[in-house]
Structure formats: C-alpha cells, structure tokens
Design a protein around this motif. Structure first.
Motif, short mmCIF file in Angstrom:
data_model
loop_
_atom_site.label_atom_id
_atom_site.label_comp_id
_atom_site.label_asym_id
_atom_site.label_seq_id
_atom_site.Cartn_x
_atom_site.Cartn_y
_atom_site.Cartn_z
N ALA A 115 19.90 49.92 -10.32
CA ALA A 115 20.07 51.01 -11.28
C ALA A 115 21.03 50.59 -12.39
O ALA A 115 20.80 50.90 -13.58
N ARG A 116 22.09 49.89 -12.05
CA ARG A 116 23.03 49.42 -13.06
C ARG A 116 22.35 48.44 -14.01
O ARG A 116 22.58 48.47 -15.23
N GLY A 117 21.49 47.58 -13.47
CA GLY A 117 20.75 46.65 -14.32
C GLY A 117 19.82 47.37 -15.27
O GLY A 117 19.69 46.98 -16.44
N MET A 118 19.17 48.43 -14.80
CA MET A 118 18.29 49.21 -15.66
C MET A 118 19.08 49.85 -16.80
O MET A 118 18.64 49.85 -17.96
N LEU A 165 2.38 45.83 -20.39
CA LEU A 165 3.36 44.76 -20.61
C LEU A 165 4.77 45.31 -20.65
O LEU A 165 5.69 44.75 -20.03
N VAL A 166 4.96 46.41 -21.38
CA VAL A 166 6.30 46.99 -21.49
C VAL A 166 6.78 47.50 -20.13
O VAL A 166 7.91 47.21 -19.70
N ALA A 167 5.92 48.25 -19.44
CA ALA A 167 6.33 48.82 -18.15
C ALA A 167 6.68 47.72 -17.15
O ALA A 167 7.70 47.81 -16.44
N ALA A 168 5.85 46.68 -17.08
CA ALA A 168 6.12 45.60 -16.13
C ALA A 168 7.43 44.90 -16.44
O ALA A 168 8.24 44.63 -15.54
N LEU A 169 7.68 44.63 -17.72
CA LEU A 169 8.89 43.91 -18.09
C LEU A 169 10.14 44.78 -17.93
O LEU A 169 11.21 44.27 -17.58
N VAL A 170 10.03 46.07 -18.19
CA VAL A 170 11.17 46.97 -17.98
C VAL A 170 11.57 46.94 -16.51
O VAL A 170 12.76 46.84 -16.17
N LEU A 171 10.60 47.01 -15.61
CA LEU A 171 10.90 47.08 -14.19
C LEU A 171 11.47 45.76 -13.66
O LEU A 171 12.48 45.75 -12.96
#
Length: 473
Positions: free
Chosen positions: A301-304, A395-401
């Motif tokens: 969570a901190r990384g997000m 692409l955005v969703a995968a990289l965000v996660l």
C-alpha cells in the motif's frame, strides 16, 4: 487525413520538443545513477566488443533494450550524458505526437489538444528525459502500441502481430512488462469479429511477444542452461520486499537494510553465476518474507501511494536549486515556523506547486478510470471499435499494480503517463464542456466557451472519424 495534418503534427512535435530541449539544455546536471552507469557500460560493451557482456561474461541481469538504444544514440553522434538526454527528448516529443494522433482518432480534436497540453510540459515527462534511465524509451514503445491499434483500422491481424512484437521489445527495456503480451492477446481476441479472426489475432499477438521475449530467454538458455528472463525479480524480492517487510515489523532502518542487501548482492555476483544468484536470493527472500508476511500488505500500500504522490516537480527544482527546502516536512515546518518572510514565501510557493501536481495526478487517475468504465459500458460496439482504449487501459492497469513496490517513486508513474493522459483526455474535455454553460451564464468565455462546448459536434465518447467513415480499429 486532414489536409493540414502534417503541419499540425509538426506543430505538436515542435511544442513538445521545445519544452524538453530547454530542460535538457539548461538543467545543471543530467542525472546519472548507478543504474545509468550499468546501462552505459553495457552499451560500451556492444560498441567495443560487439557483445552484451559484463566483465567478459554474458549479461543477464540487465536486459538489452535500453543499452541498445544508448549504443544507437552514440553511433549517431549523441554523446552522454547531455546528447543522450537530447535524443530522449526527441523520442518523448515523438511520443506526444503519436498520443495526439491516437487521441484525435479515438476522441476528437479537443481531447487530442488536451493531451498535448498535459504532456508537453508535464514535470514527470521532463524529469524523465533528463535522466539516463529506461522510462522515456519504454513509454514511447507503449505509446506506439496504442497508436498502432488506433490507426490500424481493419488490419487486425497485422496490428496484433506488431503489438505482440512491441510488447516483447518493451519487456527487453523494462522487465516489468514480462508476459504482458498474453493478456494483450486476450483483449485482441475479445475485440475481434468471428472465430477465424479471433484465432488469428490471438496466435499472432502471442507469436510476436514470444519472438522477442522468448528470443532473449533462448539466448540465456544457450549460455546458462535455463529459459529465464533476468535476475532482477530475485534482487527486487530480496533487496526491497524482504528488507522493507523486516524494517516495517522491527523498526530498523529500511535504507540501512537495503544497502546491506545490495552489498551482499554485489559480493555474491563475483562468485556465483546468474542462475545461482537467482536461486540463492530468491530463497533468502522467501525465508525472510515468511517471517514478516504480515508487513506485505502495508508495504504494498505504501508503494502504491508513493507511485502516485512522489513529486517530479520538486526533483526538477532540486536539480536547479538544491538549497531550497524541497522535502514536504521541511516545507511544512517553514510555513508553520518560518525563520524569515522570504523563507515563508518560498516554502508556500513550493508547497503550492507540490499540491497542484498531486491534484493533477489524482485527476488523471480518476478520469482515466472513468474513461475505461465508459468504454466497458458501451460493449460490444465500442469494445471492438475503440479497441485502442482497452489496450491502453490494460497496459496502465497492469503497470500500476506491478509497480506498487517498496522502491516505487515518480519513475514508476513516468512509464505509463502518456497512456494515462490519453485515457483521461476525453473525460477532461467532457467535464470542461459540462461546466462551460456555467461560465457562459456568468459572463465568461462568450463564443469561445460555446465552441469548446460544442467541439466537433459530437461528444468525445463518439469519435468523429469512426462516425464519418464507419471504420473500426
């Protein structure tokens, strides 16, 4: 194509490039980190030895995408560090131009110009091109993927194969994109029409990805006897995840633990081959994470949060004026208890810039999500017709996660920012149109507000090009 399309594209490129060239030319120092030194050394190995090697041994820790770009830039006379940064500025400006083209085709002119405005002088973009790191090249390749889908029309099979190849290339620039061509193939299959087309696009997208990512893994097998991509996941698991989890639970210094872990990694690299390194540090990390598994959720969570809130603007300003109070804590302290009026004004100004950047970033994430939701609600019609929106969202969703790691910072946001802006642009235009009548009633804007309100005569969710020509993409 519109008659003045080449002139418009040239203008877009020029606008984006001027901002980046000014930054490259004026910034006191182009950032060269330890990662940059590795990439430059590998590029030099390619230039002088004709081999992708470290200390005479075939390299597997770093993938070859960015070192090959550095080699090509040097071959064309762009010397590091500033010459390389200028070549990244050209690449980034070309990416803005492709984003403009894709946004215009998908959402119309107002959305396209909105994307150009947001990307041209965005601090994350500018900071990225002034650092000799992989993000600029990686983001450009992802932009080419989405642009090719948006411009591909009915050539689905060719587009699917080229996008698979580009996804494989992206993996060789940043391994975070490993196997991303597999869910991309699924999106192509869902967007195709008829069994034969679905089968063809799925197979071709997978084949393109395997051609490049699989080719690199085959090279590693030939040299070390195993089909694997890189030791980076083992390093990240041990140095960042395991040490951060231990620091979270024990209260020890996270920075000190990570530095000690890197020392262990460097020491082992001199005596172990890549496969042994991969096995050794993966096992060490697993043992530590089993002991501190309760910290994984908070660390993730901190990384997000760091991925979203880390300020590129502050890092840019710090490169020019490192003496200013740039840390958030320093700024708050200077505002609450200033030593002088000038310090108070400075801290307030920097705090305002930080707040505005964070607000813009949050708006982009929100509007990007809304854009994807609109696209999904309109299936199956818009699912197939605006397939580029789905590819960009994937692409955005995968990289965000996958980027929500203990090491997350603004770099991780830079790798997908152009695609996020592309998604957000149509919703931002719609929101602007929704508030335009209020400005008109208040006496602001006049006819200009009315033009913005009407745009191309269609809401941004109805792409003018598809409406006129009935093309699918």
């Amino acid at each position: 194509m519109k008659r003045n399309q080449p002139a418009r594209l040239a203008l877009v490129f020029l606008i984006a490039f001027v901002f980046r060239a000014i930054m490259v030319g004026t910034i006191p120092e182009i950032r060269i980190s330890s990662d940059s030194e590795d990439y430059l050394a590998l590029a030099e190995s390619l230039r002088t030895e004709g081999a992708f090697a470290r200390d005479g041994r075939p390299e597997t820790y770093r993938t070859p995408g960015y070192p090959c770009f550095l080699f090509l830039a040097r071959f064309l006379g762009m010397e590091p560090p500033r010459g390389i940064a200028l070549s990244q500025a050209v690449l980034s400006a070309l990416g803005v131009m492709l984003t403009f083209t894709a946004a215009e085709r998908l959402f119309g002119g107002p959305a396209a110009w909105t994307a150009v405005l947001l990307l041209s002088a965005h601090p994350t973009e500018l900071f990225s091109v002034t650092s000799l790191l992989t993000e600029s090249l990686f983001a450009f390749v992802l932009t080419v993927i989405v642009w090719s889908v948006a411009a591909g029309g009915n050539q689905r099979t060719i587009t699917a194969f080229s996008c698979g190849c580009l996804a494989g290339v992206a993996c060789l620039i940043r391994p975070v994109a490993a196997w991303l061509f597999v869910p991309m193939a699924v999106v192509f299959v869902l967007g195709a029409k008829g069994f034969r087309e679905r089968l063809a696009v799925g197979i071709l997208c997978l084949a393109g990805g395997i051609l490049f990512q699989g080719g690199w893994m085959w090279r590693n097998h030939e040299r070390y006897g195993s089909f694997y991509l890189t030791e980076i996941p083992a390093a990240a698991l041990y140095v960042y995840w395991a040490q951060s989890a231990q620091a979270w639970n024990t209260g020890e210094s996270e920075e000190a633990l990570q530095q000690q872990a890197w020392n262990e990694w460097d020491e082992a690299r001199g005596r172990l081959d890549p496969l042994a390194m991969n096995h050794e540090f993966t096992q060490r990390a697993r043992r530590m994470l089993e002991e501190h598994y309760t910290a994984l959720g908070p660390v993730w969570a901190r990384g997000m949060i760091r991925q979203v809130v880390d300020s590129s603007a502050m890092k840019l300003i710090e490169r020019y004026r490192p003496d200013w109070p740039l840390e958030a804590g320093q700024q708050r302290k200077a505002i609450r208890d200033p030593e002088s009026f000038s310090q108070f004004v400075l801290a307030l100004g920097l705090g305002t810039i930080r707040a505005l950047e964070l607000a813009l970033t949050l708006v982009l994430y929100l509007t990007g999500l809304v854009s994807l939701w609109r696209w999904w609600k309109k299936r199956p019609e818009r699912f197939t017709r605006n397939l580029a929106v789905g590819i960009a969202g994937l692409l955005v969703a995968a990289l965000v996660l996958v980027s929500a790691t203990p090491a997350a910072n603004e770099r991780f946001r830079a790798q997908y920012l152009p695609l996020l802006v592309l998604l957000a642009s149509s919703v931002l235009v719609d929101w602007a149109r929704s508030v335009a009548p209020w400005f008109h009633r208040s006496g602001f804007g006049g006819s200009r507000v009315q033009l913005w309100k009407t745009g191309e005569g269609k809401p941004s969710g109805e792409p003018p090009l598809f409406h006129r020509h009935g093309e699918s993409n």
